[in-house]
Design a protein around this motif. Structure first.
Motif, PDB file in Angstrom:
ATOM      1  N   VAL A   1      10.982   8.801  -2.997  1.00 53.52           N
ATOM      2  CA  VAL A   1      10.717   8.121  -1.870  1.00 53.52           C
ATOM      3  C   VAL A   1      10.191   6.675  -2.256  1.00 53.52           C
ATOM      4  O   VAL A   1      10.668   5.461  -1.777  1.00 53.52           O
ATOM      5  N   GLY A   2       9.302   6.626  -3.075  1.00 50.74           N
ATOM      6  CA  GLY A   2       8.660   5.276  -3.541  1.00 50.74           C
ATOM      7  C   GLY A   2       9.837   4.585  -4.397  1.00 50.74           C
ATOM      8  O   GLY A   2       9.824   3.191  -3.761  1.00 50.74           O
TER       9      GLY A   2
ATOM     10  N   LEU B   1      -0.490  13.455 -11.917  1.00 51.55           N
ATOM     11  CA  LEU B   1      -1.378  12.352 -11.283  1.00 51.55           C
ATOM     12  C   LEU B   1      -0.858  11.125 -11.323  1.00 51.55           C
ATOM     13  O   LEU B   1      -0.978  10.063 -10.433  1.00 51.55           O
ATOM     14  N   GLY B   2      -0.445  10.569 -12.644  1.00 46.59           N
ATOM     15  CA  GLY B   2       0.168   9.296 -12.866  1.00 46.59           C
ATOM     16  C   GLY B   2       1.398   9.152 -12.043  1.00 46.59           C
ATOM     17  O   GLY B   2       1.667   8.002 -11.688  1.00 46.59           O
TER      18      GLY B   2
ATOM     19  N   GLY C   1       1.943   6.471  -9.198  1.00 48.09           N
ATOM     20  CA  GLY C   1       2.904   5.500  -9.201  1.00 48.09           C
ATOM     21  C   GLY C   1       3.862   5.730  -8.008  1.00 48.09           C
ATOM     22  O   GLY C   1       4.390   4.691  -7.456  1.00 48.09           O
ATOM     23  N   GLY C   2       4.240   6.898  -7.313  1.00 51.63           N
ATOM     24  CA  GLY C   2       5.262   6.726  -6.354  1.00 51.63           C
ATOM     25  C   GLY C   2       4.347   6.249  -5.152  1.00 51.63           C
ATOM     26  O   GLY C   2       5.185   5.663  -4.376  1.00 51.63           O
ATOM     27  N   LEU C   3       3.185   6.539  -4.959  1.00 48.63           N
ATOM     28  CA  LEU C   3       2.211   5.874  -3.830  1.00 48.63           C
ATOM     29  C   LEU C   3       2.366   4.282  -3.953  1.00 48.63           C
ATOM     30  O   LEU C   3       2.362   3.644  -2.928  1.00 48.63           O
ATOM     31  N   ALA C   4       2.391   3.782  -5.173  1.00 49.47           N
ATOM     32  CA  ALA C   4       2.157   2.438  -5.261  1.00 49.47           C
ATOM     33  C   ALA C   4       3.752   1.980  -4.813  1.00 49.47           C
ATOM     34  O   ALA C   4       3.732   0.786  -4.301  1.00 49.47           O
ATOM     35  N   LEU C   5       4.461   2.426  -5.482  1.00 48.27           N
ATOM     36  CA  LEU C   5       5.905   2.091  -4.893  1.00 48.27           C
ATOM     37  C   LEU C   5       6.121   1.946  -3.523  1.00 48.27           C
ATOM     38  O   LEU C   5       6.639   1.201  -2.829  1.00 48.27           O
ATOM     39  N   LEU C   6       5.565   3.127  -2.958  1.00 41.98           N
ATOM     40  CA  LEU C   6       5.519   3.207  -1.413  1.00 41.98           C
ATOM     41  C   LEU C   6       4.696   1.825  -0.893  1.00 41.98           C
ATOM     42  O   LEU C   6       5.313   1.217   0.309  1.00 41.98           O
ATOM     43  N   GLY C   7       3.668   1.680  -1.550  1.00 37.24           N
ATOM     44  CA  GLY C   7       3.155   0.173  -1.041  1.00 37.24           C
ATOM     45  C   GLY C   7       3.767  -1.052  -1.183  1.00 37.24           C
ATOM     46  O   GLY C   7       3.971  -1.873  -0.192  1.00 37.24           O
ATOM     47  N   VAL C   8       4.639  -1.097  -2.199  1.00 39.30           N
ATOM     48  CA  VAL C   8       5.696  -2.317  -2.428  1.00 39.30           C
ATOM     49  C   VAL C   8       6.793  -2.054  -1.293  1.00 39.30           C
ATOM     50  O   VAL C   8       6.917  -3.012  -0.673  1.00 39.30           O
ATOM     51  N   GLY C   9       6.937  -0.875  -0.943  1.00 38.07           N
ATOM     52  CA  GLY C   9       8.138  -0.817   0.417  1.00 38.07           C
ATOM     53  C   GLY C   9       7.440  -1.368   1.424  1.00 38.07           C
ATOM     54  O   GLY C   9       8.062  -2.080   2.210  1.00 38.07           O
ATOM     55  N   VAL C  10       6.077  -1.094   1.767  1.00 41.72           N
ATOM     56  CA  VAL C  10       5.549  -1.576   3.007  1.00 41.72           C
ATOM     57  C   VAL C  10       5.500  -3.138   2.972  1.00 41.72           C
ATOM     58  O   VAL C  10       5.636  -3.774   3.932  1.00 41.72           O
ATOM     59  N   LEU C  11       5.397  -3.661   1.833  1.00 47.15           N
ATOM     60  CA  LEU C  11       5.242  -5.075   1.722  1.00 47.15           C
ATOM     61  C   LEU C  11       6.809  -5.742   1.959  1.00 47.15           C
ATOM     62  O   LEU C  11       6.888  -6.599   2.574  1.00 47.15           O
TER      63      LEU C  11
ATOM     64  N   SER D   1      10.017   5.108   9.251  1.00 46.13           N
ATOM     65  CA  SER D   1       8.755   4.852   9.025  1.00 46.13           C
ATOM     66  C   SER D   1       8.167   5.216   7.693  1.00 46.13           C
ATOM     67  O   SER D   1       7.965   6.498   7.157  1.00 46.13           O
ATOM     68  N   ILE D   2       7.768   4.382   6.775  1.00 48.74           N
ATOM     69  CA  ILE D   2       7.195   4.568   5.728  1.00 48.74           C
ATOM     70  C   ILE D   2       5.827   5.536   5.740  1.00 48.74           C
ATOM     71  O   ILE D   2       5.543   6.584   5.083  1.00 48.74           O
ATOM     72  N   GLY D   3       5.083   5.329   6.744  1.00 45.64           N
ATOM     73  CA  GLY D   3       3.736   6.097   7.060  1.00 45.64           C
ATOM     74  C   GLY D   3       4.168   7.573   7.619  1.00 45.64           C
ATOM     75  O   GLY D   3       3.714   8.518   6.971  1.00 45.64           O
TER      76      GLY D   3
END
Length: 324
Positions: free
Chosen positions: A216-217, A290-291, A295-305, A163-165
């Protein structure tokens, strides 16, 4: 492809990786030299000294002329220059900040002695390293474990947590717990860095989180290939060009500058700035970490989609027969 051919291909790939690692780690070490190294000169002979420095090694120094010794000390404590040469009566006085880079402090001392024509020029260490780590060897050695642990955490969370979460929860746990524990080692036990324990722990946590969340992202967005891409990026580019044991201006360019745009280099600069210079010069490295984290969190969001199943098209309802 047969099993034998696959085994041979993997052996050749591992050999190529070994060669790349040797180049990445050994090449910067054997090409250390000052390149636009920020230094200050002060005193009545500052113009002559600046000319001598430029003639001694063209392109090696970025020279700033300041009013006097006090101004030179302020430039050092504000993390603006690595060293200063103050002229006046007698031999020039050398001011260094070994906390910024012990290797640079040694080089500036030797160069000043050559310019003075003396066997021992007066040297004052304005911002010294921690007494328990005078050569900075401990500080340089602690960056690789932070990077390797971040890579390991990213790989394990990707392979063992579906699970990504849940992976995100593991990343936060790793960052917080890892920051507290690693700081307990290098700050409280080994005394590699001075300063506030909680502040350094927060910076270490951010550094480790930035590495792990990138791995992970990338894995979430690209699949298994993202694991290798993230790990090799941090290991072959981020770590050897981090300048944790030297200074970015001593590395071949543009690699010295590029290394500061990756988490290992930014982490080393940020920890130095906060521990020794009251946060002077910490804005850039903090923004880099921070960037990478965002960016890693954004890639996680892509993984969710990517993981969401495609919506099935609605089918027309079949007519129901009604008895007359």
């Amino acid at each position: 492809m047969t099993i034998t051919r696959r085994a041979v291909a993997l052996g050749l790939a591992a050999t190529l990786l070994q060669a790349l690692m040797l180049i990445a780690f050994a090449w910067p070490a054997v090409n250390l030299a000052p390149r636009d190294l920020p230094v200050a000169v002060a005193g009545p002979q500052s113009t002559q000294v600046a000319a001598q420095l430029a003639q001694h090694n063209p392109g090696a120094f970025e020279i700033t002329t300041v009013a006097d010794a006090d101004a030179a000390r302020r430039a050092l404590t504000d993390n603006e220059v690595y060293g200063a040469i103050v002229t006046g009566a007698g031999a020039p006085q050398v001011l260094v900040a070994s906390a910024a880079a012990p290797a640079v402090a040694q080089q500036l001392t030797g160069i000043a002695q050559q310019l003075a024509g003396a066997t021992a020029a007066p040297v004052q260490d304005v911002v010294a390293t921690d007494p328990d780590d005078p050569r900075g060897a401990g500080f340089g050695s602690m960056v690789l474990p932070l990077v390797m642990s971040g890579i390991a955490a990213g790989v394990l969370l990707t392979l063992l947590v579906p699970s990504i979460g849940a992976r995100l929860a593991g990343l936060v746990t790793f960052g917080v717990a890892g920051g507290l524990l690693s700081t307990l080692v290098f700050h409280t036990w080994l005394s590699i860095l001075p300063g506030s324990y909680l502040t350094l722990a927060a910076l270490a946590a951010l550094s480790m989180f930035a590495v792990a969340v990138t791995v992970v992202g990338l894995a979430a967005a690209l699949g298994r290939a993202g694991i290798g891409l993230g790990a090799l990026t941090m290991l072959l580019i981020g770590n050897p060009f981090s300048a944790a044991t030297s200074a970015p201006e001593l590395l071949p360019q543009p690699w010295g500058t590029l290394g500061q745009l990756f988490p290992p280099g930014a982490a080393a600069s940020l920890l130095r700035s906060v521990a020794y210079f009251d946060g002077a010069g910490a804005g850039g490295p903090l923004a880099v970490l921070l960037g990478w984290s965002v960016g890693g969190l954004a890639l996680l969001g892509v993984g969710v989609l990517r993981s969401r199943p495609a919506a099935e098209p609605e089918t027309a309802a079949e007519p129901v027969a009604v008895a007359a």
